[in-house]
Design an enzyme around this catalytic site. Structure first.
Site, PDB file in Angstrom:
ATOM      1  N   LEU A   1      10.550 -21.210  -4.029  1.00 16.35           N
ATOM      2  CA  LEU A   1       9.525 -20.291  -3.515  1.00 16.35           C
ATOM      3  C   LEU A   1       8.216 -20.375  -4.321  1.00 16.35           C
ATOM      4  O   LEU A   1       8.245 -20.422  -5.548  1.00 16.35           O
ATOM      5  CB  LEU A   1      10.081 -18.857  -3.616  1.00 16.35           C
ATOM      6  CG  LEU A   1       9.114 -17.712  -3.357  1.00 16.35           C
ATOM      7  CD1 LEU A   1       8.806 -17.602  -1.862  1.00 16.35           C
ATOM      8  CD2 LEU A   1       9.715 -16.384  -3.854  1.00 16.35           C
TER       9      LEU A   1
ATOM     10  N   ASP B   1       0.830  -1.204   0.000  1.00 18.24           N
ATOM     11  CA  ASP B   1       0.000   0.000   0.000  1.00 18.24           C
ATOM     12  C   ASP B   1       0.868   1.259   0.000  1.00 18.24           C
ATOM     13  O   ASP B   1       1.978   1.259   0.539  1.00 18.24           O
ATOM     14  CB  ASP B   1      -0.906  -0.013   1.239  1.00 18.24           C
ATOM     15  CG  ASP B   1      -2.075   0.953   1.092  1.00 18.24           C
ATOM     16  OD1 ASP B   1      -2.326   1.428  -0.033  1.00 18.24           O
ATOM     17  OD2 ASP B   1      -2.730   1.253   2.106  1.00 18.24           O
TER      18      ASP B   1
ATOM     19  N   HIS C   1       2.557   3.172  -8.978  1.00 15.07           N
ATOM     20  CA  HIS C   1       2.404   1.739  -9.252  1.00 15.07           C
ATOM     21  C   HIS C   1       3.608   1.222 -10.034  1.00 15.07           C
ATOM     22  O   HIS C   1       4.118   0.139  -9.758  1.00 15.07           O
ATOM     23  CB  HIS C   1       1.122   1.471 -10.045  1.00 15.07           C
ATOM     24  CG  HIS C   1      -0.129   1.833  -9.298  1.00 15.07           C
ATOM     25  ND1 HIS C   1      -0.309   1.522  -7.975  1.00 15.07           N
ATOM     26  CD2 HIS C   1      -1.256   2.493  -9.684  1.00 15.07           C
ATOM     27  CE1 HIS C   1      -1.494   1.968  -7.582  1.00 15.07           C
ATOM     28  NE2 HIS C   1      -2.084   2.565  -8.599  1.00 15.07           N
TER      29      HIS C   1
HETATM   30  C1  FPP Z   1      -1.831   0.004  -3.444  1.00 16.75           C
HETATM   31  O1  FPP Z   1      -1.405   1.358  -3.375  1.00 16.75           O
HETATM   32  C2  FPP Z   1      -1.255  -0.687  -4.600  1.00 16.75           C
HETATM   33  C3  FPP Z   1      -1.950  -1.299  -5.597  1.00 16.75           C
HETATM   34  C4  FPP Z   1      -3.419  -1.371  -5.621  1.00 16.75           C
HETATM   35  C5  FPP Z   1      -1.282  -1.913  -6.757  1.00 16.75           C
HETATM   36  C6  FPP Z   1      -0.029  -2.709  -6.495  1.00 16.75           C
HETATM   37  C7  FPP Z   1       0.626  -3.024  -7.775  1.00 16.75           C
HETATM   38  C8  FPP Z   1       1.958  -3.019  -7.999  1.00 16.75           C
HETATM   39  C9  FPP Z   1       2.971  -2.758  -6.961  1.00 16.75           C
HETATM   40  C10 FPP Z   1       2.398  -3.245  -9.407  1.00 16.75           C
HETATM   41  C11 FPP Z   1       2.966  -4.540  -9.817  1.00 16.75           C
HETATM   42  C12 FPP Z   1       2.680  -5.732  -9.028  1.00 16.75           C
HETATM   43  C13 FPP Z   1       2.745  -7.022  -9.458  1.00 16.75           C
HETATM   44  C14 FPP Z   1       2.725  -8.093  -8.443  1.00 16.75           C
HETATM   45  C15 FPP Z   1       2.804  -7.433 -10.853  1.00 16.75           C
HETATM   46  P1  FPP Z   1      -2.506   2.523  -3.446  1.00 16.75           P
HETATM   47  O2  FPP Z   1      -2.724   2.849  -4.868  1.00 16.75           O
HETATM   48  O3  FPP Z   1      -3.719   2.082  -2.692  1.00 16.75           O
HETATM   49  O4  FPP Z   1      -1.773   3.697  -2.708  1.00 16.75           O
HETATM   50  P2  FPP Z   1      -2.452   4.841  -1.839  1.00 16.75           P
HETATM   51  O5  FPP Z   1      -3.021   4.180  -0.618  1.00 16.75           O
HETATM   52  O6  FPP Z   1      -1.298   5.729  -1.508  1.00 16.75           O
HETATM   53  O7  FPP Z   1      -3.483   5.508  -2.695  1.00 16.75           O
END
Ligand code: FPP
Length: 245
Positions: A131, A20, A37
């Site tokens: 893993l 997050d 992201h």
């Molecule tokens: C949450 O941060 C993150 C996500 C919903 C997306 C996570 C995706 C990645 C790290 C990209 C690649 C991953 C893989 C495994 C291929 P948020 O957007 O909720 O952040 P915020 O709380 O600051 O708004």
């Protein structure tokens, strides 16, 4: 792979991570959310690298929840493209490192190209014995539990099973993480302290570790800090402290 000092001997077998803070990380830099992201992919690599070095058996990453479809269409689109890109660019490396990749969640809502990429990656790595890397995508803990309940109900209906025969073990076998050790450690970055409908069934006795750092800043040392903290917890599983020690 870089070496890491002080890898603790008692590693959790199964670590789950709620990644997050991507959006806030980007915002603080004056960039759009999707920049966060994209930066988060580097942190995913660091998490996998640490898990490989420290011999964690299973790593489950929350990449996209069932509720994330409610985000702006553009952001969902970028995330889907990112998943495709990452699957394409990382799968060979994962395979070389004996990683078994699995995507858990309801993938039926993804576009056909992404479904194919997921299928190909799972096929290529299915016999690997190192893993297990689970990517939770369109995943919800309640969805997982309801699915398991439906499967068991069908088995009872068909006469394969009686209600009395349903046990916690049997229920676990119908969930997404059926063949994996239970989650020992849940890490959540980004400062919030909640489970957000992640692995509800599997987290029953997990130790919870919350970090204020945003996901793109997560690195192997952050993972090590979480494992060190985990090693200072006394896991009692309902027993008294005296019984355990
Ligand atoms: C949450 O941060 C993150 C996500 C919903 C997306 C996570 C995706 C990645 C790290 C990209 C690649 C991953 C893989 C495994 C291929 P948020 O957007 O909720 O952040 P915020 O709380 O600051 O708004």
């Amino acid at each position: 792979m870089k070496s890491l000092n002080n890898i603790h001997s008692q590693v959790p077998e199964h670590v789950a991570i709620i990644m997050d803070g991507n959006g806030r990380w980007a915002k603080e830099k004056g960039k759009i959310r999707t920049f966060g992201h994209k930066a988060g992919v580097k942190a995913v690599r660091a998490a996998v690298s640490y898990a490989l070095k420290s011999k964690v058996k299973a790593l489950t990453l929350f990449a996209f929840s069932s509720e994330n479809w409610n985000r702006p269409v553009d952001e969902v689109g970028v995330l889907m493209e990112l998943f495709k890109l990452v699957l394409g660019s990382e799968v060979k490396k994962l395979h070389k490192n004996n990683v078994k990749l699995r995507v858990i969640g309801d993938t039926s809502r993804f576009d056909s190209k992404l479904i194919k990429k997921v299928h190909d990656a799972e096929e290529l790595t299915k016999n690997n014995t190192g893993l297990t890397l689970n990517i939770a995508a369109n995943y919800g803990g309640r969805w997982d539990i309801v699915n398991a309940a439906k499967t068991l109900a069908d088995k009872v209906k068909s006469g394969e099973l009686t209600t009395a025969e349903i046990t916690e073990e049997l229920f676990t076998e119908q969930t997404c993480a059926a063949d994996l050790p239970v989650v020992d450690l849940l890490i959540r970055t980004g400062g919030e302290q909640r489970i957000s409908n992640f692995l509800l069934w599997q987290l029953a006795y997990a130790e919870l570790y919350f970090s204020d750092i945003y996901w793109p800043d997560f690195n192997e040392q952050t993972f090590q800090d979480a494992v060190n903290d985990f090693n200072h917890r006394q896991r009692r599983f309902g027993k008294t402290g005296e019984q355990v020690s």
